[in-house]
Design a protein around this motif. Structure first.
Motif, PDB file in Angstrom:
ATOM      1  N   TYR A 291       0.840  -1.203   0.000  1.00 22.23           N
ATOM      2  CA  TYR A 291       0.000   0.000   0.000  1.00 22.23           C
ATOM      3  C   TYR A 291       0.870   1.244   0.000  1.00 22.23           C
ATOM      4  O   TYR A 291       0.682   2.156  -0.801  1.00 22.23           O
ATOM      5  CB  TYR A 291      -0.913  -0.023   1.220  1.00 22.23           C
ATOM      6  CG  TYR A 291      -1.814   1.176   1.348  1.00 22.23           C
ATOM      7  CD1 TYR A 291      -1.576   2.136   2.326  1.00 22.23           C
ATOM      8  CD2 TYR A 291      -2.905   1.344   0.506  1.00 22.23           C
ATOM      9  CE1 TYR A 291      -2.412   3.236   2.446  1.00 22.23           C
ATOM     10  CE2 TYR A 291      -3.741   2.442   0.624  1.00 22.23           C
ATOM     11  CZ  TYR A 291      -3.482   3.383   1.605  1.00 22.23           C
ATOM     12  OH  TYR A 291      -4.293   4.473   1.727  1.00 22.23           O
ATOM     13  N   PHE A 292       1.841   1.273   0.889  1.00 22.25           N
ATOM     14  CA  PHE A 292       2.718   2.449   0.963  1.00 22.25           C
ATOM     15  C   PHE A 292       3.512   2.613  -0.328  1.00 22.25           C
ATOM     16  O   PHE A 292       3.738   3.730  -0.792  1.00 22.25           O
ATOM     17  CB  PHE A 292       3.676   2.324   2.157  1.00 22.25           C
ATOM     18  CG  PHE A 292       3.027   2.687   3.458  1.00 22.25           C
ATOM     19  CD1 PHE A 292       2.258   1.764   4.161  1.00 22.25           C
ATOM     20  CD2 PHE A 292       3.166   3.951   3.978  1.00 22.25           C
ATOM     21  CE1 PHE A 292       1.645   2.103   5.345  1.00 22.25           C
ATOM     22  CE2 PHE A 292       2.561   4.301   5.180  1.00 22.25           C
ATOM     23  CZ  PHE A 292       1.798   3.373   5.862  1.00 22.25           C
ATOM     24  N   LEU A 293       3.936   1.494  -0.900  1.00 25.01           N
ATOM     25  CA  LEU A 293       4.698   1.578  -2.153  1.00 25.01           C
ATOM     26  C   LEU A 293       3.832   2.143  -3.271  1.00 25.01           C
ATOM     27  O   LEU A 293       4.300   2.910  -4.110  1.00 25.01           O
ATOM     28  CB  LEU A 293       5.216   0.182  -2.538  1.00 25.01           C
ATOM     29  CG  LEU A 293       6.334  -0.362  -1.644  1.00 25.01           C
ATOM     30  CD1 LEU A 293       6.660  -1.818  -2.004  1.00 25.01           C
ATOM     31  CD2 LEU A 293       7.612   0.487  -1.748  1.00 25.01           C
ATOM     32  N   THR A 294       2.559   1.764  -3.282  1.00 24.54           N
ATOM     33  CA  THR A 294       1.653   2.272  -4.326  1.00 24.54           C
ATOM     34  C   THR A 294       1.497   3.777  -4.205  1.00 24.54           C
ATOM     35  O   THR A 294       1.575   4.499  -5.199  1.00 24.54           O
ATOM     36  CB  THR A 294       0.282   1.593  -4.215  1.00 24.54           C
ATOM     37  OG1 THR A 294       0.449   0.183  -4.273  1.00 24.54           O
ATOM     38  CG2 THR A 294      -0.641   2.038  -5.331  1.00 24.54           C
ATOM     39  N   ILE A 295       1.281   4.247  -2.991  1.00 24.74           N
ATOM     40  CA  ILE A 295       1.119   5.695  -2.808  1.00 24.74           C
ATOM     41  C   ILE A 295       2.413   6.416  -3.175  1.00 24.74           C
ATOM     42  O   ILE A 295       2.398   7.463  -3.839  1.00 24.74           O
ATOM     43  CB  ILE A 295       0.754   6.045  -1.348  1.00 24.74           C
ATOM     44  CG1 ILE A 295      -0.382   5.181  -0.836  1.00 24.74           C
ATOM     45  CG2 ILE A 295       0.407   7.517  -1.224  1.00 24.74           C
ATOM     46  CD1 ILE A 295      -1.678   5.386  -1.522  1.00 24.74           C
ATOM     47  N   PHE A 296       3.497   5.856  -2.749  1.00 26.51           N
ATOM     48  CA  PHE A 296       4.809   6.446  -3.066  1.00 26.51           C
ATOM     49  C   PHE A 296       4.968   6.597  -4.573  1.00 26.51           C
ATOM     50  O   PHE A 296       5.425   7.630  -5.066  1.00 26.51           O
ATOM     51  CB  PHE A 296       5.919   5.577  -2.477  1.00 26.51           C
ATOM     52  CG  PHE A 296       7.283   5.904  -3.007  1.00 26.51           C
ATOM     53  CD1 PHE A 296       7.889   5.102  -3.978  1.00 26.51           C
ATOM     54  CD2 PHE A 296       7.961   7.034  -2.570  1.00 26.51           C
ATOM     55  CE1 PHE A 296       9.145   5.421  -4.476  1.00 26.51           C
ATOM     56  CE2 PHE A 296       9.222   7.354  -3.073  1.00 26.51           C
ATOM     57  CZ  PHE A 296       9.805   6.544  -4.033  1.00 26.51           C
ATOM     58  N   ASP A 297       4.574   5.569  -5.306  1.00 26.61           N
ATOM     59  CA  ASP A 297       4.720   5.595  -6.758  1.00 26.61           C
ATOM     60  C   ASP A 297       3.873   6.701  -7.382  1.00 26.61           C
ATOM     61  O   ASP A 297       4.317   7.412  -8.286  1.00 26.61           O
ATOM     62  CB  ASP A 297       4.312   4.230  -7.328  1.00 26.61           C
ATOM     63  CG  ASP A 297       4.371   4.222  -8.840  1.00 26.61           C
ATOM     64  OD1 ASP A 297       3.300   4.083  -9.474  1.00 26.61           O
ATOM     65  OD2 ASP A 297       5.476   4.373  -9.396  1.00 26.61           O
ATOM     66  N   ILE A 298       2.667   6.852  -6.886  1.00 23.01           N
ATOM     67  CA  ILE A 298       1.779   7.888  -7.428  1.00 23.01           C
ATOM     68  C   ILE A 298       2.369   9.269  -7.154  1.00 23.01           C
ATOM     69  O   ILE A 298       2.414  10.133  -8.032  1.00 23.01           O
ATOM     70  CB  ILE A 298       0.363   7.760  -6.826  1.00 23.01           C
ATOM     71  CG1 ILE A 298      -0.304   6.461  -7.293  1.00 23.01           C
ATOM     72  CG2 ILE A 298      -0.504   8.951  -7.211  1.00 23.01           C
ATOM     73  CD1 ILE A 298      -1.597   6.131  -6.579  1.00 23.01           C
TER      74      ILE A 298
END
Lengths: 1018, 467
Positions: free
Chosen positions: A304-311
């Motif tokens: 989840y954190f990685l997804t937000i980071f990517d965005i």
């Protein structure tokens, strides 16, 4: 024993007359063994039903009903996880084929859900295809019988005979659409609404009785054969799927091959921490990071954190300003990943507010993006994950009080003007009486129908009407989303939504990310770009000096028009009292001017303590540690949670439940339970009853409107940045605000007037000098020591023009400008030309606006190329000043000429009337007369007895306070006046001035046709 | 030439003003907006096009009327007929007012001012808000009246406004043209006249130029004048009083012959005659003769009269009577059905005779109504109304439904069918909560339709018979 396998809730929109929980509770009351919620082509209501079933300990069966016209109705019941996925896929297919709110399904499509049980409500003359379908799927098909006492027995006998011929068994069902017969009137109203008619005219569209409801077993035994009832139980036992089995998996696309998600996240956090703390990472931060990462690992939130980071990384690469807000700002991990900008070491934050083991809820990260570029981020998500794996969460649009009043009135053929009258009589801010009581107390509706009407309205309030898309809540899955929840089309083109809203997602521990829009981010980026262009260097947010005292000086004067979050009338009045001198003061400023602290009576105590008019004391050291930073007054939600824990021995989980209860106590009254617990706990720990009760009353005041500290901290950053820009770069800041409209509290006219008062020169729209957007013009007049920037207003401010046409024209504009109108006439249509002429934008080409309009209106394409058309010359006089001002407002919404009040100042009627600047020379308690254009009327919910009127004159704004008695006696003037004259008493507290209105005079006739809008807020 | 324009400031209110109390604040509304309102409402701050919600905030006791176009048209039609007393040439101007040609009435009025004053007195007596103005052309007079109503609120313009004073916003140019001219600084007629025509034609439309020419008298304005309403109302004195109804046949026949002649001359037909019979003492009796088809021939009326008089008794001796022809339509306007039924069909003749012999309420036809309540599901309608229809219920219904349900002893009946439950119409009286059954009487074996009242179980009623 019985199980109802075909119950429709109100998530079969405008059909079901009961909430899912009502059906569940009633089924439990009637001793049913299970209930299937089978809304039409939808699973929108199942999560609510699931929660109710968990409380009642009743088995829930998931299913859905499909109407296939001549083939009859089919109800599909989920038996296993695979069956569930199939059902979701089928609903998705049917919904995606159709526009929003409808579905399209063929008989053959039902084969997709071949693991589901299939209940068939056969029509009187079933089609051959349906018979064939049943025969082919015998093992899982059953005849659904419904005895509603409005069809002859032979109808039921025919169905039994048909079932026998087809070799399938018959199943007893109430086919319930309501939980109790008392809902029949509401069901009739829904039928009338759905068919756009009234109950009186609906005739046989309405059902002839209320038998489609959950029935007692004794009644069922009279109507059905024993084996038909028994079959319901047998089938319910075959359905062994539970929603808790849904395993949500976050996408793992972002982890590089060969790496572990947890390690990768730690690596990114470490890199980020090094950037955030270039000198050395403080030990407290390291400890916090360790704690957070362990919890993230344990709860399996890495992806989840990685997804937000990517965005966020995508946005930053595209130079789209963005910032996380809300509870995520409590996290150091988010800070190091660049998701949030609040340094948690600078503010006292609470990570458990964001994630905690006890709450066992997924994190919810909200990220604000520039509002004009948010679509780029949304498209990135769709492109990266595909429409199969990413969709927006739904928002359930439900009936609120006003819409329920109108719809029920329509259904009961109550004349519309009576509804308007009723609405005008009701004071919605009076929470002491219910909606029912308000309607019954009114005379607007005939007494013969009044109580019934009121009762129906109250029942309808809260009923879902349809699904809409959430503002920016995305759900992204590892595999196809439609295995998890059905997806359907939204109203917007190329948008899809899941059938669950954020509460449903939270209940099932599914994660979402909110991609939100914030106008101020657009404005800040534009401002930095203007500065960069001017100075030929790149400015970033990090270049803005922190804790600039000149900026705080400006804020202490209440000079905050255009600044993020603190530009409203209430905020402007608070600033000179609170006098912020540092970042944390801004955090408090943002949070304190809210209904919660106001109603909880925190504001005045805080201000008195800040001004050292009152001593600050704490009943204990533990309370001091929580409240010290706000001088002993709880202002933030987190403080309430902390106090409950340290002073009343609440556990973390209980404290969080208290927080939730605070948010909704007015609806469900759960706060009473916590009152006793809190008071008892504090008394046991030796606190005074008075302190405890005062604290509780402050908690009540919070209600739904208290700010979390992390949220205020995120916003305070933008408050500071926008304040600094206004203070040091007023021209660029104002220009950026203009180009980022619509946003903020003020109109372009008001923003420009404020800029002018700060010495910014404004240049009018001109076809030879303006760009589409407003721009900066850099000048260094002879003799001036330094260069300054003026704002050249952009062509976009002229109403009725279209960007595409002008961009092409402006690209062809010669460097020295157009010399005649020919090129314009070739590129633009007559309407655009006339708009430009009316806005006086052709001054440099065609003379005054009358002359320009004359020329534009007479434009005709030449009959022969090169042939000149000779017209008789007409000389038209230039408009008078007043006419020019009127035209300016009409065409652009603003004027750079004298303010209308400056023009009218010489009128005899305005003799002895002060302008806003002159009020500063007045004394507290003095009788004064003021006049101005009404630019705002506001009746805040927290101050029900008063209306605040904002008058604008040539020197600024005047705040007028109109108490309810004055408002009642002079209602017409208060509502109608565009130019209001006020005789009243000047109230003054330092630099904050109000006029308490006594007499109101409407002199709008002085303005004639002036058409300035007034923004009325409730 | 001298033209007068009667401008109705609030035409919808004008249609109702006779029935309304000026002490009460009232307004006409449409589409959630206030359109017109009386002085009392205006004093409380109501403005044109104000939202209803705002209006109620200002005036909670505001009485509202929905805009009624039909009512307005009827009122204006009647008003036009009355204006013919002041001039033979009256033209109705859409729904806003009337043009009145003041020429040609010198024999009756000494001068135009006297004529205008008479008109003013008449209008003032009607109770509505109005404005009168005079000018050389009808459109100019209208412009004057509108301007006066806006600017001076005077009801009678004593002196025509100059061209400089006539603002373009009050004329009948399209709003887009008015705005266009205003944007060029052209606000009044005088400024307009100074502009060259060819250049104006490029900027406005030909119709705009034509309009202005008509205002200035350079072109004439076509008018459609109101015609006197045609009516036949004749009074007849009897040579001796008549005490018995059949004695009326002969004198009425004479009247019918006059009617026939008038109808033929006027190219009209009539389907309704009202005869008023006056006695020496107070009181009058009325006879209504109606025909299913419009008639001219006196013989037809005579036949209908005879049927009517069979059942008619005179209360007192009649000394005079009046015949009034109603429902007049032009010859040839008889409605026909798809198959071109002839006007003089025998069915219609029979219908005429039945209705006139028995009374119009005695001849009815059966329609189906979409309502679950048995007493409402069938409806008797007057012959001639279009039949309503609805789907037939699934259950059987008895041919004979009792007008009133009758309580019964259930032990006298044997239930033969399953229950049909009807629970509906909670918003109305009567609402229904019943369980219906087909039942057989134990003694005479008649098939009955009975129900149990659910609100008081144990009470049974008979509602109809199948056989």
């Amino acid at each position: 024993m019985f199980a109802e396998l075909n119950a429709r809730s109100n998530f079969s929109f405008l059909f079901g007359a009961s909430h899912p929980h009502e059906l569940v509770n009633r089924a439990k009351q009637l001793d049913y063994q299970a209930i299937a919620i089978t809304d039409e082509c939808s699973l929108s209501g199942v999560v609510r039903a699931y929660q109710a079933c968990q409380e009642s300990q009743l088995k829930l069966i998931v299913g859905s009903e499909f109407k296939l016209n001549q083939h009859g109705s089919f109800v599909l019941l989920v038996t296993s996880q695979l069956a569930y996925q199939q059902l979701c896929a089928l609903i998705t297919l049917a919904r995606r084929r159709s526009g929003k709110g409808s579905y399209s399904i063929e008989l053959e499509d039902l084969r997709i859900a071949n693991q589901c049980l299939c209940l068939w409500a056969a029509p009187a003359q079933p089609s051959l295809q349906s018979l064939a379908f049943i025969k082919q799927n015998q093992s899982r098909c059953f005849m659904l019988l419904g005895e509603t006492l409005n069809q002859p027995q032979q109808g039921l006998s025919n169905q039994r005979r048909l079932a026998q011929e087809l070799g399938i068994e018959c199943l007893a069902s109430t086919q319930a659409r309501m939980h109790h017969a008392s809902r029949k009137p509401l069901a009739d109203v829904l039928d009338a609404i759905r068919n756009h008619t009234t109950v009186q005219a609906a005739g046989q569209i309405l059902q002839s009785n209320a038998e489609q409801r959950l029935l007692p077993l004794s009644t069922l035994e009279q109507r059905f054969h024993p084996q038909e009832i028994e079959l319901s139980l047998k089938l319910s036992q075959r359905c062994q799927f539970c929603l808790s089995e849904l395993k949500y998996q976050y996408p793992d696309d972002l982890v590089p091959e060969g790496e572990d998600a947890s390690d990768y996240l730690r690596k990114l956090v470490s890199e980020g921490a090094a950037k955030r703390y270039p000198n050395a990472i403080p030990s407290a931060v390291q400890a916090q990071l360790k704690h957070e990462l362990e919890l993230i690992d344990e709860m399996q939130y890495c992806h989840y954190f990685l997804t937000i980071f990517d965005i966020v990384r995508f946005a930053k690469q595209r130079e789209i300003l963005c910032q996380g807000r809300g509870s995520a700002a409590n996290s150091v991990v988010c800070y190091c990943l660049g998701i949030t900008e609040v340094d948690p070491t600078k503010v006292n934050l609470l990570f458990e507010r964001f994630i905690s083991r006890e709450r066992n809820e997924p994190p919810d990260i909200d990220v604000d993006f520039e509002h004009q570029r948010r679509e780029e981020v949304i498209q990135y998500i769709y492109q990266k994950y595909g429409r199969e794996r990413a969709a927006l969460a739904a928002t359930i649009i439900s009936y609120r009080s006003r819409s329920a009043l109108r719809q029920v009135a329509k259904a009961l053929a109550i004349e519309e003007h009576r509804v308007v009258q009723l609405l005008s009589e009701i004071d919605w801010r009076d929470k002491s009486t219910s909606c029912y009581q308000k309607i019954v107390a009114s005379q607007a509706v005939a007494i013969s129908i009044r109580e019934r009407y009121a009762s129906l309205v109250e029942q309808l309030i809260g009923f879902p009407r349809h699904l809409s898309q959430h503002v920016g809540g995305f759900v992204i899955a590892k595999t196809s989303l439609s295995h998890l929840v059905p997806v359907e089309n939204a109203a917007m083109v190329d948008r899809t939504i899941i059938q669950w809203d954020k509460d449903d997602l939270e209940a099932l521990h599914l994660m979402k990310v909110d991609i939100l829009a914030l106008g101020m981010l657009s404005a800040i980026r534009r401002c930095l770009a203007l500065m960069s262009e001017r100075d030929h260097k790149t400015y970033q947010l990090s270049d803005i000096p922190r804790e600039d005292s000149k900026t705080y000086d400006m804020l202490c004067e209440g000079d905050s028009v255009g600044v993020f979050q603190i530009e409203s009338r209430a905020q402007i009045n608070m600033l000179p009292r609170l006098r912020p001198r540092n970042y944390y003061d801004l955090v408090i400023e943002v949070a304190i001017v809210r209904p919660g602290p106001i109603q909880g009576d925190m504001v005045h105590p805080f201000l008195r303590r800040r001004q050292k008019l009152e001593a600050v004391d704490y009943p204990s050291d533990s309370v001091k540690s929580v409240l010290e930073r706000t001088l002993g007054v709880p202002i933030f939600q987190e403080q309430v949670i902390k106090i409950a824990m340290v002073a009343a021995n609440f556990s973390g989980g209980e404290a969080d439940e208290l927080r939730r209860a605070m948010a909704s106590w007015k609806r469900n009254g759960k706060l009473d339970y916590f009152k006793h617990k809190l008071l008892d706990g504090m008394l046991n720990n030796g606190y005074e009853l008075e302190f405890a009760e005062r604290l509780f009353s402050q908690i009540q005041g919070f209600g739904e409107y208290g700010f979390p500290e992390s949220h205020a901290a995120s916003f305070a950053l933008l408050v500071y940045i926008s304040s600094w820009l206004k203070c040091h770069e007023p021209a660029a800041f104002c220009c950026a605000l203009l180009n980022s409209q619509p946003m903020g509290f003020y109109s372009p006219s008001q923003l420009l007037q404020d800029a002018k008062r700060h010495g910014v020169e404004i240049l009018p729209v001109d076809i030879n000098y303006s760009h589409w957007d407003s721009s900066l013009v850099h000048r260094q007049p002879r003799g001036a020591q330094q260069a300054s920037s003026a704002i050249r207003l952009g062509i976009r401010l002229v109403k009725g023009l279209h960007r595409e046409k002008f961009i092409a024209l402006l690209e062809q504009r010669p460097e020295r400008g157009f010399v005649d109108l020919e090129l314009l006439k070739r590129h633009l249509d007559a309407t655009s030309l006339e708009s430009l002429a009316s806005a006086d934008a052709l001054l440099s080409l065609a003379g005054n606006r009358h002359q320009a309009r004359w020329q534009m209106a007479g434009y005709e394409p030449p009959l022969v190329i090169g042939a000149d058309i000779i017209e008789q010359a007409v000389e038209l006089s230039a408009p008078k000043e007043v006419e020019s001002v009127l035209q300016d407002y009409r065409t652009t919404g603003l004027s750079l000429r004298r303010h209308p009040m400056a023009i009218l100042r010489a009128h005899p009627k305005l003799k002895n009337y002060r302008n806003s600047q002159q009020l500063f020379q007045g004394k507290h308690g003095q009788l004064v007369k003021v006049a101005g254009l009404v630019v705002g009327r506001q009746r805040p919910g927290s101050s029900a007895d008063v209306t605040f009127v904002t008058l604008e004159d040539e020197t600024g704004n005047i705040n007028v306070v109109v108490w309810s008695a004055t408002a009642k006696a002079q209602r017409s003037t208060l509502i109608n006046a565009k130019l209001m004259m006020v005789h009243g008493v000047l109230e003054r507290e330092a630099k904050v001035i109000h006029i308490i209105a006594g007499k109101l005079i409407d002199n709008s006739n002085l303005l004639e046709k002036l058409n300035l809008p007034s923004r009325d807020f409730r | 030439m001298s033209w007068l324009y009667l401008y109705l400031c609030q035409p919808d209110l004008a249609a109702r003003c006779q029935q309304l109390d000026p002490a009460v604040a009232y307004a006409v509304h449409h589409d959630q907006q206030v359109l017109q309102f009386n002085q009392n409402a205006q004093n409380n701050g109501l403005k044109n096009n104000m939202k209803l919600a705002t209006a109620f905030h200002l005036q909670p006791n505001l009485q509202l009327f929905e805009q009624d176009k039909q009512l307005r048209l009827e009122h204006q039609f009647n008003l036009a007929q009355q204006l013919l007393d002041f001039s033979p040439q009256v033209a109705q101007d859409q729904e806003q007012g009337f043009f009145v040609n003041l020429e040609g009435m010198q024999n009756i009025y000494q001068d135009v001012q006297a004529q205008q004053q008479s008109l003013f007195d008449f209008c003032a007596g009607q109770g509505f808000d109005f404005c009168l103005a005079i000018d050389k052309t009808p459109l100019a007079a209208r412009w004057q009246a509108r301007q006066h109503a806006q600017v001076n609120q005077q009801q009678q313009a004593k002196k025509p406004l100059s061209h400089r004073q006539l603002h373009l916003v009050n004329c009948d140019l399209e709003p887009s043209h008015i705005n266009k001219l205003a944007a060029m600084g052209i606000y009044n007629l005088e400024q307009y006249q100074q502009l060259p025509r060819p250049e104006l034609r490029k900027r406005l439309s030909q119709s705009a130029l034509t309009y202005m020419q008509q205002v200035l008298g350079q072109l004439s304005t076509p008018m459609l004048f109101v015609e006197t309403k045609q009516q036949f109302i004749r009074k007849f004195e009897l040579l001796h009083e008549i005490s018995y109804s059949q004695g009326l046949c002969f004198p009425l026949n004479q009247a019918f012959e006059q009617l026939q002649q008038w109808l033929i001359q006027s190219q009209l037909q009539c389907s309704h005659l009202r005869i008023e019979l006056n006695a020496r003492e107070h009181g009058a009796q009325h006879i209504d003769l109606r025909s299913a088809q419009a008639q001219q021939a006196s013989q037809s009326w005579h036949t209908l009269l005879r049927l009517k008089l069979d059942n008619f008794r005179l209360n007192q001796a009649v000394i005079r009577f009046q015949v009034e022809a109603l429902d007049l339509i032009p010859v040839g306007q008889q409605s026909q059905d798809l198959f071109g039924t002839k006007h003089n069909s025998p069915d219609l003749d029979l219908l005429d005779r039945l209705q006139n012999r028995l009374g119009p309420d005695a001849v009815l036809q059966l329609g189906l109504n979409s309502d679950h309540r048995p007493e409402r599901s069938g409806v008797l309608q007057a012959y001639g109304q279009s039949l309503t229809s609805a789907p037939l219920p699934q259950f059987r219904r008895p041919l004979w439904l009792l007008p009133q349900v009758k309580a019964l002893n259930i032990h006298h009946y044997r239930l033969l069918s399953e229950v049909e439950r009807i629970v509906c119409a909670w918003w109305d009286t009567p609402s229904v909560q019943r369980d219906y059954y087909l039942a057989q009487h134990r003694q005479h074996h008649g098939l009955a339709w009975i129900f149990q009242e659910l609100r008081s179980p144990g009470r049974w009623f008979l509602h109809g018979w199948f056989s």
